[in-house]
Design an enzyme around this catalytic site. Structure first.
Site, PDB file in Angstrom:
ATOM      1  N   SER A  13     -86.724 -35.364  -7.738  1.00 33.02           N
ATOM      2  CA  SER A  13     -85.721 -35.977  -8.308  1.00 33.02           C
ATOM      3  C   SER A  13     -84.224 -35.278  -7.876  1.00 33.02           C
ATOM      4  CB  SER A  13     -85.775 -35.802  -9.797  1.00 33.02           C
ATOM      5  OG  SER A  13     -84.369 -35.989 -10.575  1.00 33.02           O
ATOM      6  N   GLY A  63     -87.645 -26.984 -16.192  1.00 32.05           N
ATOM      7  CA  GLY A  63     -87.433 -26.463 -17.388  1.00 32.05           C
ATOM      8  C   GLY A  63     -87.143 -27.464 -18.662  1.00 32.05           C
ATOM      9  N   GLY A 112     -84.482 -28.837 -19.700  1.00 28.72           N
ATOM     10  CA  GLY A 112     -83.727 -30.101 -19.218  1.00 28.72           C
ATOM     11  C   GLY A 112     -84.415 -31.228 -18.383  1.00 28.72           C
ATOM     12  N   THR A 113     -84.970 -30.862 -17.369  1.00 31.88           N
ATOM     13  CA  THR A 113     -85.914 -31.742 -16.609  1.00 31.88           C
ATOM     14  C   THR A 113     -87.021 -32.712 -17.380  1.00 31.88           C
ATOM     15  OG1 THR A 113     -85.580 -30.072 -14.948  1.00 31.88           O
ATOM     16  CG2 THR A 113     -87.379 -31.948 -14.440  1.00 31.88           C
ATOM     17  N   GLU A 127     -85.368 -35.135 -19.401  1.00 34.52           N
ATOM     18  CA  GLU A 127     -85.186 -36.426 -18.734  1.00 34.52           C
ATOM     19  C   GLU A 127     -86.376 -37.403 -18.626  1.00 34.52           C
ATOM     20  OE1 GLU A 127     -83.326 -38.073 -14.462  1.00 34.52           O
ATOM     21  OE2 GLU A 127     -82.934 -36.019 -15.247  1.00 34.52           O
ATOM     22  N   THR A 136     -86.007 -21.607 -17.276  1.00 35.95           N
ATOM     23  CA  THR A 136     -85.939 -20.572 -18.149  1.00 35.95           C
ATOM     24  C   THR A 136     -86.375 -20.161 -19.500  1.00 35.95           C
ATOM     25  OG1 THR A 136     -83.798 -21.628 -19.061  1.00 35.95           O
ATOM     26  CG2 THR A 136     -83.625 -20.016 -17.258  1.00 35.95           C
ATOM     27  N   SER A 185     -94.475 -28.788 -37.849  1.00 40.47           N
ATOM     28  CA  SER A 185     -95.345 -29.235 -37.149  1.00 40.47           C
ATOM     29  C   SER A 185     -94.760 -30.647 -36.449  1.00 40.47           C
ATOM     30  CB  SER A 185     -96.657 -29.761 -37.761  1.00 40.47           C
ATOM     31  OG  SER A 185     -97.326 -30.626 -36.913  1.00 40.47           O
ATOM     32  N   ASP A 242     -96.362 -34.144 -37.556  1.00 38.76           N
ATOM     33  CA  ASP A 242     -96.622 -34.546 -39.070  1.00 38.76           C
ATOM     34  C   ASP A 242     -95.359 -35.546 -39.552  1.00 38.76           C
ATOM     35  OD1 ASP A 242     -93.926 -33.572 -39.107  1.00 38.76           O
ATOM     36  OD2 ASP A 242     -94.219 -31.916 -40.383  1.00 38.76           O
ATOM     37  N   GLU A 252     -79.614 -29.424 -23.773  1.00 46.19           N
ATOM     38  CA  GLU A 252     -78.848 -30.204 -23.158  1.00 46.19           C
ATOM     39  C   GLU A 252     -77.298 -30.631 -23.956  1.00 46.19           C
ATOM     40  OE1 GLU A 252     -79.072 -30.980 -19.333  1.00 46.19           O
ATOM     41  OE2 GLU A 252     -80.608 -29.367 -19.789  1.00 46.19           O
TER      42      GLU A 252
END
Length: 305
Positions: A44, A74, A76-77, A80, A101, A220, A223, A281
């Site tokens: 990507s 991470g 953010g990816t 997406e 991270t 959870s 649920d 994000e």
């Protein structure tokens, strides 16, 4: 070993958080290729590419036989890919390989924090079905937050120190670390209304945020319900033991300064308008509408031994 899947697609981003992404790709493909007859590795290059590829997979323009997706990256990816799968109604299982991270939701799935170990776990992992949060026209797995959590995320993005570190967002005596911005809110949760002044509102689907577990035992992501927390006191030195586990029945009795409200449909307005953090994000501002979509997504899950 018998191949479980016909055609897997492994998505990754060059800035995934791994020091050497190409080496990382090599380390995970050994295991993934053992469960897929055909494994495509898809870079990507730009934000939005993964969503575009999801559309191509849906229309069979990418390939006609894709039956599993993997993501190395991470939060953010991962976010997406979740948006791509949800917006194009891809009924395909997803295997998440940590590469950033924080990978909060991989903790929920019992996936190892190391990408190579995680890829090996995919061999025996089972498909689980999980709820998804819809925020306006976006989707998220884990949480929606505003106020102090956004201030912290912006600190991290600026290269400043993450003030929460490994502490729970709900455990930090954050007043000594940061001067939080007060804002007025009006909140509707399943047709009940709440209003007041606060420094942070958090709606959680998954039990881990910022690397630590929210100490609510019955929270959870399976649920059909979301959990909203309103931080009512400016100083969150709120407990004898913030990490003492509790359930929904007694949270509001024993937790001072943080109100817990479960619900399925949420509307939130603020004064002033506030930036919104969605799984790390920052891409929206209030007002926002939030709802849970039950049993919306299939994720490879490692059985908790």
């Amino acid at each position: 070993m018998e191949n479980k899947y016909t055609h897997g697609v492994l998505f990754y981003h060059e800035h995934s958080g791994l020091k050497n992404i190409n080496q990382g790709i090599g380390e995970v493909t050994t295991a993934l290729s053992s469960i897929c007859k055909h494994l495509s590795i898809q870079l990507s290059e730009n934000e939005g590419d993964i969503i575009k590829y999801c559309q191509e997979i849906k229309t069979k323009n990418y390939a006609k036989d894709v039956d599993i997706l993997f993501i190395l990256g991470g939060d953010g990816t991962v976010n997406e890919l979740i948006n791509g799968v949800m917006s194009h109604d891809l009924q395909l299982p997803i295997g998440i390989l940590p590469g950033g991270t924080f990978n909060d939701f991989t903790k929920t799935l019992n996936i190892a924090p190391n990408h190579k170990q995680a890829s090996e776990q995919m061999i025996s992992a089972q498909v689980g079905t999980y709820d998804v949060i819809k925020i306006n026209n976006q989707y998220a797995l884990n949480f929606v937050g505003l106020g102090l959590i956004v201030q912290n995320a912006e600190n991290v993005q600026d290269g400043s120190k993450d003030i929460f570190g490994k502490l729970s967002y709900i455990g930090s005596t954050v007043k000594t670390l940061l001067n939080p911005t007060q804002f007025n809110y009006q909140l509707s949760i399943d047709d009940k209304t709440y209003s007041g002044e606060t420094t942070m509102i958090l709606t959680a689907n998954g039990p881990f945020i910022g690397g630590s577990r929210i100490p609510l035992t019955d929270l959870s992501p399976q649920d059909g319900e979301l959990n909203t927390f309103i931080f009512n006191e400016q100083s969150f030195s709120i407990l004898n033991d913030i990490f003492k586990k509790r359930d929904s029945m007694n949270w509001n009795e024993i937790t001072q300064g943080i109100e817990h409200i479960p619900g399925k449909k949420i509307s939130l307005t603020t004064d002033p308008a506030m930036k919104v953090d969605i799984d790390g994000e920052i891409s929206l501002e209030t007002p926002i509408d939030i709802e849970v979509i039950p049993n919306a997504i299939q994720l490879l899950t490692v059985n908790d031994l």
